[in-house]
Design a protein around this motif. Structure first.
Motif, mmCIF file in Angstrom:
data_model
loop_
_atom_site.group_PDB
_atom_site.id
_atom_site.type_symbol
_atom_site.label_atom_id
_atom_site.label_comp_id
_atom_site.label_asym_id
_atom_site.label_seq_id
_atom_site.Cartn_x
_atom_site.Cartn_y
_atom_site.Cartn_z
ATOM 1 N N UNK A 36 -33.391 -4.356 -9.464
ATOM 2 C CA UNK A 36 -34.488 -5.089 -8.849
ATOM 3 C C UNK A 36 -34.550 -6.557 -9.195
ATOM 4 N N UNK A 37 -33.683 -7.002 -10.096
ATOM 5 C CA UNK A 37 -33.659 -8.419 -10.490
ATOM 6 C C UNK A 37 -32.225 -8.901 -10.341
ATOM 7 N N UNK A 38 -31.974 -9.649 -9.284
ATOM 8 C CA UNK A 38 -30.607 -10.010 -8.898
ATOM 9 C C UNK A 38 -29.788 -10.599 -10.044
ATOM 10 N N UNK A 39 -30.364 -11.518 -10.799
ATOM 11 C CA UNK A 39 -29.633 -12.165 -11.889
ATOM 12 C C UNK A 39 -29.137 -11.145 -12.913
ATOM 13 N N UNK A 40 -29.942 -10.151 -13.210
ATOM 14 C CA UNK A 40 -29.521 -9.103 -14.154
ATOM 15 C C UNK A 40 -28.533 -8.145 -13.499
ATOM 16 N N UNK A 41 -28.807 -7.752 -12.278
ATOM 17 C CA UNK A 41 -27.914 -6.829 -11.575
ATOM 18 C C UNK A 41 -26.519 -7.395 -11.392
ATOM 19 N N UNK A 42 -26.440 -8.704 -11.139
ATOM 20 C CA UNK A 42 -25.132 -9.345 -10.978
ATOM 21 C C UNK A 42 -24.331 -9.363 -12.271
ATOM 22 N N UNK A 43 -25.030 -9.250 -13.394
ATOM 23 C CA UNK A 43 -24.344 -9.312 -14.696
ATOM 24 C C UNK A 43 -24.517 -8.019 -15.506
ATOM 25 N N UNK A 44 -24.729 -6.921 -14.823
ATOM 26 C CA UNK A 44 -25.007 -5.666 -15.525
ATOM 27 C C UNK A 44 -23.881 -5.267 -16.478
ATOM 28 N N UNK A 45 -22.635 -5.609 -16.150
ATOM 29 C CA UNK A 45 -21.512 -5.224 -17.028
ATOM 30 C C UNK A 45 -21.630 -5.847 -18.414
ATOM 31 N N UNK A 46 -22.357 -6.955 -18.529
ATOM 32 C CA UNK A 46 -22.595 -7.559 -19.848
ATOM 33 C C UNK A 46 -23.581 -6.719 -20.659
ATOM 34 N N UNK A 47 -24.480 -6.041 -19.952
ATOM 35 C CA UNK A 47 -25.565 -5.315 -20.601
ATOM 36 C C UNK A 47 -25.357 -3.806 -20.697
ATOM 37 N N UNK A 48 -24.489 -3.273 -19.853
ATOM 38 C CA UNK A 48 -24.291 -1.824 -19.834
ATOM 39 C C UNK A 48 -22.815 -1.512 -19.659
ATOM 40 N N UNK A 50 -20.467 1.029 -18.424
ATOM 41 C CA UNK A 50 -20.449 2.218 -17.560
ATOM 42 C C UNK A 50 -19.438 3.256 -18.046
ATOM 43 N N UNK A 51 -18.351 2.819 -18.621
ATOM 44 C CA UNK A 51 -17.342 3.766 -19.106
ATOM 45 C C UNK A 51 -17.851 4.520 -20.333
ATOM 46 N N UNK A 52 -18.443 3.800 -21.273
ATOM 47 C CA UNK A 52 -18.978 4.421 -22.486
ATOM 48 C C UNK A 52 -20.396 4.939 -22.319
ATOM 49 N N UNK A 53 -21.018 4.587 -21.172
ATOM 50 C CA UNK A 53 -22.375 5.002 -20.833
ATOM 51 C C UNK A 53 -23.382 4.611 -21.909
ATOM 52 N N UNK A 54 -23.365 3.323 -22.277
ATOM 53 C CA UNK A 54 -24.307 2.845 -23.293
ATOM 54 C C UNK A 54 -24.649 1.381 -23.054
ATOM 55 N N UNK A 55 -25.818 0.995 -23.579
ATOM 56 C CA UNK A 55 -26.255 -0.389 -23.449
ATOM 57 C C UNK A 55 -25.472 -1.275 -24.418
ATOM 58 N N UNK A 56 -25.482 -2.571 -24.119
ATOM 59 C CA UNK A 56 -24.796 -3.566 -24.943
ATOM 60 C C UNK A 56 -25.808 -4.617 -25.402
ATOM 61 N N UNK A 57 -26.511 -4.378 -26.500
ATOM 62 C CA UNK A 57 -27.508 -5.337 -26.981
ATOM 63 C C UNK A 57 -26.919 -6.705 -27.329
ATOM 64 N N UNK A 58 -25.643 -6.764 -27.635
ATOM 65 C CA UNK A 58 -25.013 -8.047 -27.966
ATOM 66 C C UNK A 58 -25.038 -9.020 -26.785
ATOM 67 N N UNK A 59 -25.313 -8.522 -25.604
ATOM 68 C CA UNK A 59 -25.388 -9.385 -24.416
ATOM 69 C C UNK A 59 -26.491 -10.427 -24.560
ATOM 70 N N UNK A 60 -27.525 -10.133 -25.330
ATOM 71 C CA UNK A 60 -28.605 -11.102 -25.500
ATOM 72 C C UNK A 60 -28.120 -12.389 -26.166
ATOM 73 N N UNK A 61 -27.072 -12.311 -26.970
ATOM 74 C CA UNK A 61 -26.509 -13.509 -27.586
ATOM 75 C C UNK A 61 -25.435 -14.154 -26.704
ATOM 76 N N UNK A 62 -24.832 -13.394 -25.817
ATOM 77 C CA UNK A 62 -23.695 -13.884 -25.029
ATOM 78 C C UNK A 62 -24.081 -14.422 -23.651
ATOM 79 N N UNK A 63 -25.228 -14.028 -23.130
ATOM 80 C CA UNK A 63 -25.603 -14.367 -21.752
ATOM 81 C C UNK A 63 -26.843 -15.254 -21.772
ATOM 82 N N UNK A 64 -26.801 -16.350 -21.026
ATOM 83 C CA UNK A 64 -27.972 -17.216 -20.866
ATOM 84 C C UNK A 64 -29.000 -16.519 -19.979
ATOM 85 N N UNK A 65 -30.217 -16.410 -20.465
ATOM 86 C CA UNK A 65 -31.271 -15.733 -19.713
ATOM 87 C C UNK A 65 -32.519 -16.602 -19.650
ATOM 88 N N UNK A 66 -33.238 -16.514 -18.558
ATOM 89 C CA UNK A 66 -34.556 -17.120 -18.497
ATOM 90 C C UNK A 66 -35.509 -16.249 -19.304
#
Length: 120
Positions: A36-48, A50-66
């Motif tokens: 539902x939020x294009x900016x996040x959906x476009x970069x979901x691979x940074x946050x999730x 899919x192969x390991x089926x788990x979230x990636x909390x380290x994305x908060x340090x690697x991705x610029x977010x509003x």
């Protein structure tokens, strides 16, 4: 439930890509927000992962977010596995009307709350 037509399509795409079980409300809520939020959906691979089926909390340090996209990502993680995200007030203060609705709908989805109206 969905905010716009592409929201539903992207949500279903994420569920299929992940192989999410129909009763897995945690992942459904996570994908609902990301879809539902294009900016996040476009970069979901940074946050999730899919192969390991788990979230990636380290994305908060690697991705610029509003502040708004960060609040939604933190909420999505919290609904998924109780990831530390601060208070509801701190999350919602950074969201506009549309994204507050996205957040509330994700919470409803996660906890199985139907929008039938409340009787008191």
């Amino acid at each position: 439930m969905f905010l716009f037509p592409e929201h539903q399509g992207r949500y279903e795409q994420f569920l299929k890509q992940d192989g999410t079980h129909p009763k897995d409300r945690e992942r459904q809520a996570l994908f609902y927000i990301f879809a539902g939020y294009k900016d996040l959906g476009d970069r979901i691979e940074h946050f999730y992962d899919f192969e390991g089926r788990m979230i990636r909390p380290e994305a908060f340090q690697a991705v610029d977010l509003t502040s708004g996209s960060r609040a939604l990502a933190e909420l999505a993680f919290n609904l998924y596995n109780n990831y530390e995200c601060g208070t509801i007030v701190n999350l919602f203060v950074n969201l506009d009307e549309r994204n507050r609705r996205l957040a509330v709908e994700a919470i409803r989805l996660r906890f199985g709350v139907e929008n039938r109206g409340w009787e008191y």
